[in-house]
Design a protein around this motif. Sequence first.
Motif, PDB file in Angstrom:
ATOM      1  N   GLU A 180     -24.009  43.362  65.457  1.00  0.00           N
ATOM      2  CA  GLU A 180     -24.888  44.532  65.420  1.00  0.00           C
ATOM      3  C   GLU A 180     -24.173  45.785  65.924  1.00  0.00           C
ATOM      4  O   GLU A 180     -24.303  46.864  65.340  1.00  0.00           O
ATOM      5  N   LEU A 181     -23.418  45.634  66.994  1.00  0.00           N
ATOM      6  CA  LEU A 181     -22.771  46.798  67.608  1.00  0.00           C
ATOM      7  C   LEU A 181     -21.593  47.330  66.795  1.00  0.00           C
ATOM      8  O   LEU A 181     -21.373  48.546  66.777  1.00  0.00           O
ATOM      9  N   VAL A 182     -20.838  46.474  66.137  1.00  0.00           N
ATOM     10  CA  VAL A 182     -19.738  47.001  65.321  1.00  0.00           C
ATOM     11  C   VAL A 182     -20.243  47.607  64.019  1.00  0.00           C
ATOM     12  O   VAL A 182     -19.533  48.388  63.394  1.00  0.00           O
ATOM     13  N   ILE A 194     -19.930  53.823  70.960  1.00  0.00           N
ATOM     14  CA  ILE A 194     -18.819  53.496  71.854  1.00  0.00           C
ATOM     15  C   ILE A 194     -18.258  52.114  71.564  1.00  0.00           C
ATOM     16  O   ILE A 194     -17.048  51.915  71.507  1.00  0.00           O
ATOM     17  N   TYR A 195     -19.125  51.126  71.382  1.00  0.00           N
ATOM     18  CA  TYR A 195     -18.659  49.760  71.182  1.00  0.00           C
ATOM     19  C   TYR A 195     -17.769  49.682  69.948  1.00  0.00           C
ATOM     20  O   TYR A 195     -16.665  49.128  69.995  1.00  0.00           O
ATOM     21  N   ARG A 196     -18.249  50.208  68.841  1.00  0.00           N
ATOM     22  CA  ARG A 196     -17.467  50.156  67.599  1.00  0.00           C
ATOM     23  C   ARG A 196     -16.131  50.875  67.772  1.00  0.00           C
ATOM     24  O   ARG A 196     -15.089  50.377  67.336  1.00  0.00           O
ATOM     25  N   THR A 197     -16.152  52.030  68.408  1.00  0.00           N
ATOM     26  CA  THR A 197     -14.925  52.785  68.643  1.00  0.00           C
ATOM     27  C   THR A 197     -13.938  51.959  69.468  1.00  0.00           C
ATOM     28  O   THR A 197     -12.758  51.861  69.124  1.00  0.00           O
ATOM     29  N   PRO A 249      -7.648  46.294  60.414  1.00  0.00           N
ATOM     30  CA  PRO A 249      -8.386  47.468  59.961  1.00  0.00           C
ATOM     31  C   PRO A 249      -9.875  47.148  59.877  1.00  0.00           C
ATOM     32  O   PRO A 249     -10.272  45.981  59.788  1.00  0.00           O
ATOM     33  N   TRP A 250     -10.704  48.176  59.890  1.00  0.00           N
ATOM     34  CA  TRP A 250     -12.158  47.985  59.866  1.00  0.00           C
ATOM     35  C   TRP A 250     -12.586  47.259  58.603  1.00  0.00           C
ATOM     36  O   TRP A 250     -12.141  47.549  57.509  1.00  0.00           O
ATOM     37  N   GLN A 251     -13.447  46.285  58.791  1.00  0.00           N
ATOM     38  CA  GLN A 251     -14.140  45.657  57.677  1.00  0.00           C
ATOM     39  C   GLN A 251     -15.482  45.192  58.197  1.00  0.00           C
ATOM     40  O   GLN A 251     -15.651  44.925  59.381  1.00  0.00           O
ATOM     41  N   GLU A 252     -16.439  45.147  57.308  1.00  0.00           N
ATOM     42  CA  GLU A 252     -17.786  44.723  57.673  1.00  0.00           C
ATOM     43  C   GLU A 252     -17.738  43.308  58.228  1.00  0.00           C
ATOM     44  O   GLU A 252     -17.173  42.408  57.603  1.00  0.00           O
ATOM     45  N   PRO A 253     -18.297  43.069  59.444  1.00  0.00           N
ATOM     46  CA  PRO A 253     -18.261  41.716  60.011  1.00  0.00           C
ATOM     47  C   PRO A 253     -19.153  40.758  59.247  1.00  0.00           C
ATOM     48  O   PRO A 253     -20.177  41.164  58.688  1.00  0.00           O
TER      49      PRO A 253
END
Length: 192
Positions: A165-167, A172-175, A184-188
């Motif tokens: 949920e947080l990512v 702040i958490y995602r950052t 690299p960022w990807q949808e969890p």
Amino acid sequence: GQVLFDGKDVQDIQVQSLLDQIGTVPQNTILYHGTLEDNVLFGNPKARVEEYEEALQLSGVADFARRMPLGMLTEAAEGASISGGEKQRVGIARALVRSPKILLLDEATANLDPATEAGVLASINGLGDGRTIISVAHRLKAVVPCDRIIVLDQGGIVQSGTHVELVRQEGIYRTLWLEQSDAPWQEPEVDS
């Protein structure tokens, strides 16, 4: 507000009774002069054999002690040939031998290398059965498996949720997660 323990306000519980139900693992476990066994039993000198053996298994101390010639009778004072990860596992065993209902981890993996941290986190992740674990951490790998993550900033709660949920939300958490993870960022993925 109120802090409840088993439905009772902690202000109505005798301090010693409350403390007897809490185990803590600090950022830097201190080893005392004596054997590995002495250091674990420092958490509860009156521990039953079953409590002691369970603490050794859950913490991973039993695994590394088996590789030592004297096993649990190995000298473990500061300066002994025990790694940082092994020291933290002794700290976890010391807390678990108390059979705590609440386990408080204060940056328990902060000073460990990534491989050792992964091993200690694996031990910690197996501890939740029948107890509440409160983990204070800046390194987010330590809180990924938590049921609920509370993000604090400037003394206040700014986010709350599971890791997934947080990512998924800006904040702040995602950052921090993006800064701390190598990928690299990807949808969890959502566990089903």
